[in-house]
Write a protein that holds these residues in place. Sequence first.
Motif, PDB file in Angstrom:
ATOM      1  N   LEU A   1       4.922  -0.072 -10.109  1.00  0.00           N
ATOM      2  CA  LEU A   1       4.170   1.008  -9.471  1.00  0.00           C
ATOM      3  C   LEU A   1       2.846   1.189 -10.211  1.00  0.00           C
ATOM      4  CD1 LEU A   1       3.912   3.242  -7.398  1.00  0.00           C
ATOM      5  CD2 LEU A   1       5.217   4.744  -8.909  1.00  0.00           C
ATOM      6  N   ALA A   2       1.731   0.872  -9.539  1.00  0.00           N
ATOM      7  CA  ALA A   2       0.399   0.999 -10.133  1.00  0.00           C
ATOM      8  C   ALA A   2      -0.233   2.285  -9.642  1.00  0.00           C
ATOM      9  CB  ALA A   2      -0.476  -0.194  -9.757  1.00  0.00           C
ATOM     10  N   VAL A   3      -0.367   3.256 -10.542  1.00  0.00           N
ATOM     11  CA  VAL A   3      -0.940   4.545 -10.164  1.00  0.00           C
ATOM     12  C   VAL A   3      -2.049   4.976 -11.117  1.00  0.00           C
ATOM     13  CG1 VAL A   3       0.785   5.894 -11.413  1.00  0.00           C
ATOM     14  CG2 VAL A   3      -0.356   6.900  -9.425  1.00  0.00           C
ATOM     15  N   ALA A   4      -2.035   4.491 -12.348  1.00  0.00           N
ATOM     16  CA  ALA A   4      -3.171   4.724 -13.243  1.00  0.00           C
ATOM     17  C   ALA A   4      -4.365   3.944 -12.684  1.00  0.00           C
ATOM     18  CB  ALA A   4      -2.840   4.265 -14.662  1.00  0.00           C
TER      19      ALA A   4
ATOM     20  N   ASP B   1       0.877  -1.176   0.000  1.00  0.00           N
ATOM     21  CA  ASP B   1       0.000   0.000   0.000  1.00  0.00           C
ATOM     22  C   ASP B   1       0.912   1.223   0.000  1.00  0.00           C
ATOM     23  OD1 ASP B   1      -1.712   2.123   0.600  1.00  0.00           O
ATOM     24  OD2 ASP B   1      -2.998   0.892   1.868  1.00  0.00           O
ATOM     25  N   GLY B   2       1.014   1.872  -1.141  1.00  0.00           N
ATOM     26  CA  GLY B   2       1.911   3.020  -1.261  1.00  0.00           C
ATOM     27  C   GLY B   2       1.501   4.205  -0.422  1.00  0.00           C
ATOM     28  N   ASP B   3       0.248   4.214   0.049  1.00  0.00           N
ATOM     29  CA  ASP B   3      -0.246   5.332   0.851  1.00  0.00           C
ATOM     30  C   ASP B   3      -0.070   5.119   2.351  1.00  0.00           C
ATOM     31  OD1 ASP B   3      -1.426   7.103  -1.267  1.00  0.00           O
ATOM     32  OD2 ASP B   3      -2.564   5.294  -1.675  1.00  0.00           O
ATOM     33  N   THR B   4       0.084   3.862   2.771  1.00  0.00           N
ATOM     34  CA  THR B   4       0.264   3.582   4.200  1.00  0.00           C
ATOM     35  C   THR B   4       1.537   2.812   4.499  1.00  0.00           C
ATOM     36  OG1 THR B   4      -0.864   1.429   4.191  1.00  0.00           O
ATOM     37  CG2 THR B   4      -2.254   3.393   4.404  1.00  0.00           C
ATOM     38  N   GLY B   5       2.109   2.162   3.494  1.00  0.00           N
ATOM     39  CA  GLY B   5       3.304   1.347   3.708  1.00  0.00           C
ATOM     40  C   GLY B   5       3.009  -0.096   4.065  1.00  0.00           C
ATOM     41  N   ARG B   6       1.743  -0.466   4.234  1.00  0.00           N
ATOM     42  CA  ARG B   6       1.411  -1.845   4.609  1.00  0.00           C
ATOM     43  C   ARG B   6       1.840  -2.817   3.519  1.00  0.00           C
ATOM     44  NH1 ARG B   6      -2.748  -5.610   4.079  1.00  0.00           N
ATOM     45  NH2 ARG B   6      -3.903  -4.236   2.674  1.00  0.00           N
TER      46      ARG B   6
ATOM     47  N   GLU C   1      11.403   6.257  -5.665  1.00  0.00           N
ATOM     48  CA  GLU C   1      12.611   6.296  -4.844  1.00  0.00           C
ATOM     49  C   GLU C   1      12.480   5.393  -3.615  1.00  0.00           C
ATOM     50  OE1 GLU C   1      15.593   9.666  -2.990  1.00  0.00           O
ATOM     51  OE2 GLU C   1      13.458  10.112  -3.029  1.00  0.00           O
ATOM     52  N   ARG C   2      11.380   5.502  -2.896  1.00  0.00           N
ATOM     53  CA  ARG C   2      11.216   4.783  -1.628  1.00  0.00           C
ATOM     54  C   ARG C   2      11.183   3.270  -1.829  1.00  0.00           C
ATOM     55  NH1 ARG C   2       6.495   6.545  -0.450  1.00  0.00           N
ATOM     56  NH2 ARG C   2       7.340   8.478   0.369  1.00  0.00           N
TER      57      ARG C   2
ATOM     58  N   ARG D   1      14.201  15.868  -8.135  1.00  0.00           N
ATOM     59  CA  ARG D   1      14.200  15.954  -6.670  1.00  0.00           C
ATOM     60  C   ARG D   1      14.211  14.589  -5.999  1.00  0.00           C
ATOM     61  NH1 ARG D   1      10.749  20.000  -8.466  1.00  0.00           N
ATOM     62  NH2 ARG D   1       8.876  18.698  -8.263  1.00  0.00           N
ATOM     63  N   HIS D   2      13.980  13.528  -6.781  1.00  0.00           N
ATOM     64  CA  HIS D   2      13.962  12.177  -6.223  1.00  0.00           C
ATOM     65  C   HIS D   2      14.832  11.258  -7.074  1.00  0.00           C
ATOM     66  CE1 HIS D   2      10.664  13.043  -3.411  1.00  0.00           C
ATOM     67  NE2 HIS D   2      10.158  13.784  -4.378  1.00  0.00           N
TER      68      HIS D   2
END
Length: 550
Positions: free
Chosen positions: A212-215, A24-29, A253-254, A278-279
């Motif tokens: 990375l799934a963002v669409a 979960d890219g928004d929480t890190g889980r 990056e993360r 920047r990253h």
Amino acid sequence: MSVPLGTWPAIHAHRIPDRPALVDGDTGRLVTYADLEERTTHLATALRERGVGPGDRVAVLSLNCPEMLELVFAVAKLGAITVMLNFRLTAGEIAFILKDSGATLLFATTSLEETARTAAEDSEVREILTLATAQERRDGVRAGFDALLDSAAGPDAPDLPEVDPESPVVLMYTSGTTGRPKGAILTHSNLFWVSLYHNSIERGLNQLDVNLAVAPLFHIGALAVYTLPGAYWGACTVVLESFDPETWAAAVERHRVTKAFAVPVMWGAVLQSGATDRHDVSSLDVAISGGAPCPLPVIEGLLAKGVAFTEGFGLTETAAAASMLPSEFVRSHAGSVGRPMPHVEFRVVDAAGEQVPVGEVGELLVRGPSVSPGYWNRPDANAEAFRDGWFHTGDLARVDADGLYHLVDRKKDMVITGGENVYPIEVEQVLYGHPAVAEVAVIGAPDAQWGEAVTAVVVRAEASAGKSAGSAGTTSGAVDDETGAAGGAGAAADEALAAELTAFARERLAGFKVPKRFVFTDALPRTATGKVRKVELRSAVGGQESMVSR
């Protein structure tokens, strides 16, 4: 033999149980493959207790989250079908899909729950279960999905049905811009084969990769480019709820992302934002663009970052990946969609169904194991689109002497002006080469003399700064090539830029292809997947009395 989708987590739970499957890219889980198999099996059990069985439809109206993918696998384990819903549709549009598909269960993000309930009022949906937003997940809020998962947790492995690989597993509805939406059926086998294809793209795909799934995952590009194939090959997928260039670059990056799919407008926003400066995005080894032709300046910008950039072509009906352009050809064959994927065949035919010579334009036909068996309950549409083993795409294309395919345009988007055929993509790619053009869409506007006038709707480079991807702008000045008249604020500036773009185009295009009219706007109206809504543009531009003319 094809491997049913629901068995993929189990395969890797035995092979690589501790490898990350979803983040979960928004929480890190983080969810390992052992976790994924356990969670999706419990979900399947809970869904069966709610009456879901083979062939039943479960609809998902959700912002991106890992739980969406867990649902797809859980539904697949039961031999049931996930109906992916575009969260940007109106309640009325969603209602049509719910009725057409006959979905009996609906999952909806809490922020979309009101829309979901309105849409489901006159449908077969028996129950609506909620999914938490990213902020709610960060705050520890539990939604209906979590309660459902808990209800079936236990030590006993359930007896799940044997699933036919040729049975439907996902229904994705087309945009319906030319009529009511059609539900394209995708089988377990379709998604299995498209996953195999991914090992032929650039450096391939394996358990060490991070996607990375963002669409939007309701779209076939986001779901079937790297995301599901990654699950087949044991890779990890990081899911972000929504797209923002800074958040995207920070996630690369993360999580040391190696693979990413996005539509051209998203890639352009990433470059324009400066986020890649920047990253550290050096881990990204392959970037794929799809959904629309990517402007050459965007391609050049990504190549300059050291990324192997490639463009692909596919439709919902082909489970996304039908062809791919290797990164070494993106400059020399700019605008090409490459060659067919392994086991996929292309033909370019004329109106009589005969193959056209190299270099000539015809309709693109596709055949292969990833092609949909047809549309849900639409024998009329199936008879038109699926004939003699070939899928008739409705795309106009040509193949060059090197065997690389070039999409010319959709049949319905072709402009006929003075008896000449003009393919908007060709004109758009030329105009994208001008530094003042951030975005452009070419359409045909009604014209008494020519039948249709080639019309370019342009977003200036300075106007695009700060605009969100996919936002719909309002037109400002419009300039007509026939009259020289300009209307609205900034008429002089519109006139000057129209003259400059006309001269630029005349150096590179035949005269009849050069836009006769220019319309300047703050942003182009786009679908959730980044495609320009040309139907809306034609309607808006057709009603304007003044155009900038050159």
